[in-house]
Design a protein around this motif. Structure first.
Motif, mmCIF file in Angstrom:
data_model
loop_
_atom_site.group_PDB
_atom_site.id
_atom_site.type_symbol
_atom_site.label_atom_id
_atom_site.label_comp_id
_atom_site.label_asym_id
_atom_site.label_seq_id
_atom_site.Cartn_x
_atom_site.Cartn_y
_atom_site.Cartn_z
ATOM 1 N N VAL A 1 2.208 9.257 -17.888
ATOM 2 C CA VAL A 1 3.306 8.979 -16.968
ATOM 3 C C VAL A 1 4.087 10.251 -16.645
ATOM 4 N N GLY A 2 4.283 10.482 -15.352
ATOM 5 C CA GLY A 2 5.097 11.608 -14.921
ATOM 6 C C GLY A 2 4.359 12.905 -14.721
ATOM 7 N N GLU A 3 3.040 12.931 -14.980
ATOM 8 C CA GLU A 3 2.307 14.191 -14.808
ATOM 9 C C GLU A 3 2.360 14.609 -13.342
ATOM 10 N N GLY A 4 2.469 15.908 -13.120
ATOM 11 C CA GLY A 4 2.649 16.413 -11.765
ATOM 12 C C GLY A 4 1.377 16.870 -11.093
ATOM 13 N N GLN A 5 0.263 16.899 -11.803
ATOM 14 C CA GLN A 5 -0.966 17.414 -11.225
ATOM 15 C C GLN A 5 -1.460 16.563 -10.061
ATOM 16 N N ILE A 6 -1.118 15.276 -10.066
ATOM 17 C CA ILE A 6 -1.582 14.390 -9.007
ATOM 18 C C ILE A 6 -1.078 14.848 -7.643
ATOM 19 N N LEU A 7 0.076 15.502 -7.600
ATOM 20 C CA LEU A 7 0.581 15.990 -6.321
ATOM 21 C C LEU A 7 -0.388 16.994 -5.709
ATOM 22 N N GLY A 8 -0.868 17.930 -6.521
ATOM 23 C CA GLY A 8 -1.824 18.903 -6.026
ATOM 24 C C GLY A 8 -3.146 18.250 -5.648
ATOM 25 N N GLN A 9 -3.564 17.261 -6.418
ATOM 26 C CA GLN A 9 -4.817 16.573 -6.127
ATOM 27 C C GLN A 9 -4.718 15.784 -4.827
ATOM 28 N N PHE A 10 -3.575 15.143 -4.623
ATOM 29 C CA PHE A 10 -3.400 14.389 -3.374
ATOM 30 C C PHE A 10 -3.309 15.343 -2.186
ATOM 31 N N ARG A 11 -2.637 16.472 -2.387
ATOM 32 C CA ARG A 11 -2.543 17.476 -1.318
ATOM 33 C C ARG A 11 -3.942 17.979 -0.939
ATOM 34 N N SER A 12 -4.795 18.174 -1.928
ATOM 35 C CA SER A 12 -6.167 18.613 -1.656
ATOM 36 C C SER A 12 -6.941 17.540 -0.886
ATOM 37 N N ALA B 1 0.835 -1.200 0.000
ATOM 38 C CA ALA B 1 0.000 0.000 0.000
ATOM 39 C C ALA B 1 0.869 1.248 0.000
ATOM 40 N N VAL B 2 1.940 1.220 0.775
ATOM 41 C CA VAL B 2 2.868 2.356 0.811
ATOM 42 C C VAL B 2 3.516 2.540 -0.556
ATOM 43 N N GLN B 3 3.959 1.443 -1.156
ATOM 44 C CA GLN B 3 4.591 1.537 -2.472
ATOM 45 C C GLN B 3 3.602 2.059 -3.515
ATOM 46 N N HIS B 4 2.362 1.616 -3.454
ATOM 47 C CA HIS B 4 1.364 2.095 -4.406
ATOM 48 C C HIS B 4 1.169 3.604 -4.268
ATOM 49 N N LEU B 5 1.060 4.086 -3.046
ATOM 50 C CA LEU B 5 0.870 5.521 -2.831
ATOM 51 C C LEU B 5 2.036 6.316 -3.388
ATOM 52 N N PHE B 6 3.263 5.858 -3.165
ATOM 53 C CA PHE B 6 4.437 6.570 -3.679
ATOM 54 C C PHE B 6 4.450 6.545 -5.208
ATOM 55 N N ASN B 7 4.005 5.421 -5.799
ATOM 56 C CA ASN B 7 3.892 5.369 -7.266
ATOM 57 C C ASN B 7 2.907 6.428 -7.765
ATOM 58 N N VAL B 8 1.812 6.587 -7.030
ATOM 59 C CA VAL B 8 0.789 7.554 -7.420
ATOM 60 C C VAL B 8 1.329 8.980 -7.344
ATOM 61 N N THR B 9 1.930 9.353 -6.224
ATOM 62 C CA THR B 9 2.385 10.742 -6.062
ATOM 63 C C THR B 9 3.566 11.071 -6.973
ATOM 64 N N CYS B 10 4.279 10.059 -7.437
ATOM 65 C CA CYS B 10 5.383 10.305 -8.377
ATOM 66 C C CYS B 10 4.907 10.347 -9.827
ATOM 67 N N GLY B 11 3.653 10.018 -10.061
ATOM 68 C CA GLY B 11 3.112 10.073 -11.414
ATOM 69 C C GLY B 11 3.308 8.807 -12.223
ATOM 70 N N LEU B 12 3.817 7.738 -11.603
ATOM 71 C CA LEU B 12 4.035 6.497 -12.356
ATOM 72 C C LEU B 12 2.733 5.742 -12.595
ATOM 73 N N ASP B 13 1.702 6.034 -11.824
ATOM 74 C CA ASP B 13 0.442 5.319 -11.971
ATOM 75 C C ASP B 13 -0.592 6.158 -12.727
ATOM 76 N N SER B 14 -0.165 7.296 -13.266
ATOM 77 C CA SER B 14 -1.082 8.199 -13.958
ATOM 78 C C SER B 14 -1.315 7.762 -15.400
ATOM 79 N N MET B 15 -2.402 8.232 -15.990
ATOM 80 C CA MET B 15 -2.677 7.949 -17.390
ATOM 81 C C MET B 15 -1.552 8.492 -18.258
#
Length: 452
Positions: A112-123, A96-110
């Motif tokens: 790859v590497g997009e940074g918007q997920i950081l703001g979405q997770f912060r929200s 679960a921890v590894q999955h979350l880090f993959n998400v915030t780094c953008g590796l799990d995004s449609m």
């Protein structure tokens, strides 16, 4: 307590299904509280974007937590558990921890590497904090995840591994209507995705940008940032007739742009194609516009079906992706080691507290037998006894913290409690001590080790 993730994303479910499960506003708060009030859940955080709906929870029972969260997602979406369950994924503890880090780094995004997920997770974290559903465990994990995501974007070229969804959409637009520099663009909505869209359009050379939003004041503020102008949603039919490119990012659950609007716009506009990009979930633009001559509609579902963004960076930027994976592996290890060490800290502090009590009792007994000792001698004897006890405890307490980071490390804390006959309730009581106090104890301990 252990971390549990239950969710679905563009990788596990079609966009049409995601559209039914996605949650925002009051519904998001309701789901958040529903999860946090479940029997086996202590803390909860919900991430809901156009590409994923994920519940992060601190649970005391794996199966109980999975069942409760799955049932809530099923109830929210109105989908039978048998249908929804086929698309849900579950991660637990280390994974679960590894999955979350993959998400915030953008590796799990449609993309790859997009940074918007950081703001979405912060929200998502901010909402959980404001609603009181994120406690110390999820707060600490979330802050670590945000730092990992920032490190990935700072230390590697993962940003170049794939453009944002907006960038991908604009690339498609240019294939259809030609260069967009100098064209007129209409952005429907004034939220974070709309702001990203407007900024991307501006950087691409689009100088005539119109922002249409239900709350006009927000449209005005966003328009000012890109030198554009604001419009009311009621003005959409007229604005559509003037636009070459439309990006809609409202996601309110109703059609912001209807087929009738587009049909009327095409009858009055100058010759030329109209490109529509729907980045909302639920969809903003009536899919029926595809039947209108001269109109091209691209939405998340069509991008997913075409595989756009999925492997955007997998070819030419394999090194960046490998570097990010290396960072994630390091950070997962560091986080888990820290968590395991933290679990033994209350036992270590309880041991030191018991030792201090023994020292004070013995010093008191000694002083009652030697009433003639002057103050200087009393202090010297007291400090000597304390140093002896501290030095005897230093090595085993430091060692048990190191051993605690290994698999099964919690057994060392149990051994410590057994060997020193600690009150089983003592570590639980200590866990309420402020982190600053524990940190001071650690620094003091380390200092004593240096003196030896």
């Amino acid at each position: 307590m252990s971390l549990l993730v239950v969710g679905l994303s563009h990788r596990s479910a079609p966009v049409a299904l995601l559209e039914r499960v996605t949650v925002s506003g009051d519904a998001l708060e309701k789901l958040l509280h529903g999860v946090s009030q479940s029997e086996h859940v202590a803390e909860a955080l919900v991430v809901s974007t156009c590409n994923r709906v994920e519940v992060y929870a601190d649970v005391d029972r794996f199966h109980g937590g999975v069942t409760a969260i799955s049932d809530l997602l099923s109830a929210h979406s109105g989908m039978p558990q048998e249908q929804l369950g086929r698309h849900l994924y579950v991660h637990y503890e280390d994974r679960a921890v590894q999955h979350l880090f993959n998400v915030t780094c953008g590796l799990d995004s449609m993309v790859v590497g997009e940074g918007q997920i950081l703001g979405q997770f912060r929200s998502a974290l901010r909402l959980a904090q404001n609603q009181g559903t994120a406690g110390s465990s999820l707060n600490e994990l979330a802050q670590h995840a945000l730092r990992v995501g920032k490190r990935a974007h700072t230390d590697t070229d993962i940003d170049r591994a794939g453009a944002s969804l907006v960038g991908v959409g604009l690339t498609l637009a240019e294939r259809v209507i030609g260069p967009i520099a100098g064209r007129r663009a209409l952005v429907v909505g004034a939220g974070s995705m709309s702001a990203l869209s407007a900024a991307t359009l501006s950087r691409a050379g689009v100088t005539d940008i119109v922002i249409a939003n239900r709350t006009h004041a927000r449209a005005v503020r966003l328009a000012e940032t890109v030198g554009g102008r604001a419009a009311h949603l009621a003005d959409l039919p007229a604005e559509l007739a003037q636009a070459d490119l439309v990006i809609s990012c409202v996601g309110a659950g109703s059609r912001a742009v209807t087929a009738e609007m587009v049909m009327a716009a095409m009858e009055t506009r100058e010759p030329g194609g109209l490109f529509l990009l729907d980045l909302a979930l639920p969809h903003d633009i009536d899919p029926g516009v595809r039947a209108i001559p001269g109109v091209t509609l691209v939405d998340l579902e069509s991008m997913q079906q075409a595989g756009l963004g999925e492997g955007t960076g997998d070819g030419g930027h394999a090194e960046a992706i490998t570097a990010v994976k290396r960072i994630i592996a390091e950070e997962v290890t560091a986080y888990l080691d820290s968590e395991r060490a933290a679990k033994v800290t209350p036992t270590v502090v309880a041991l030191r507290s018991k030792a201090a009590q023994v020292v004070e009792a013995e010093i008191g007994r000694l002083m009652s037998r030697l009433p003639t000792l002057d103050a200087r001698m009393r202090d010297e004897v007291t400090q000597t006894v304390r140093r002896v006890v501290d030095k005897l405890l230093h090595e085993p307490t430091v060692r048990v913290k190191q051993l605690a980071t290994s698999p099964g490390g919690d057994h060392y804390a149990e051994a410590l409690r057994e060997l020193f006959d600690l009150d089983p309730k003592a570590p639980d009581a200590v866990s309420g001590i402020e982190l600053a106090t524990l940190e001071a104890d650690r620094r003091e301990s380390d200092g004593r080790g240096a003196e030896q």
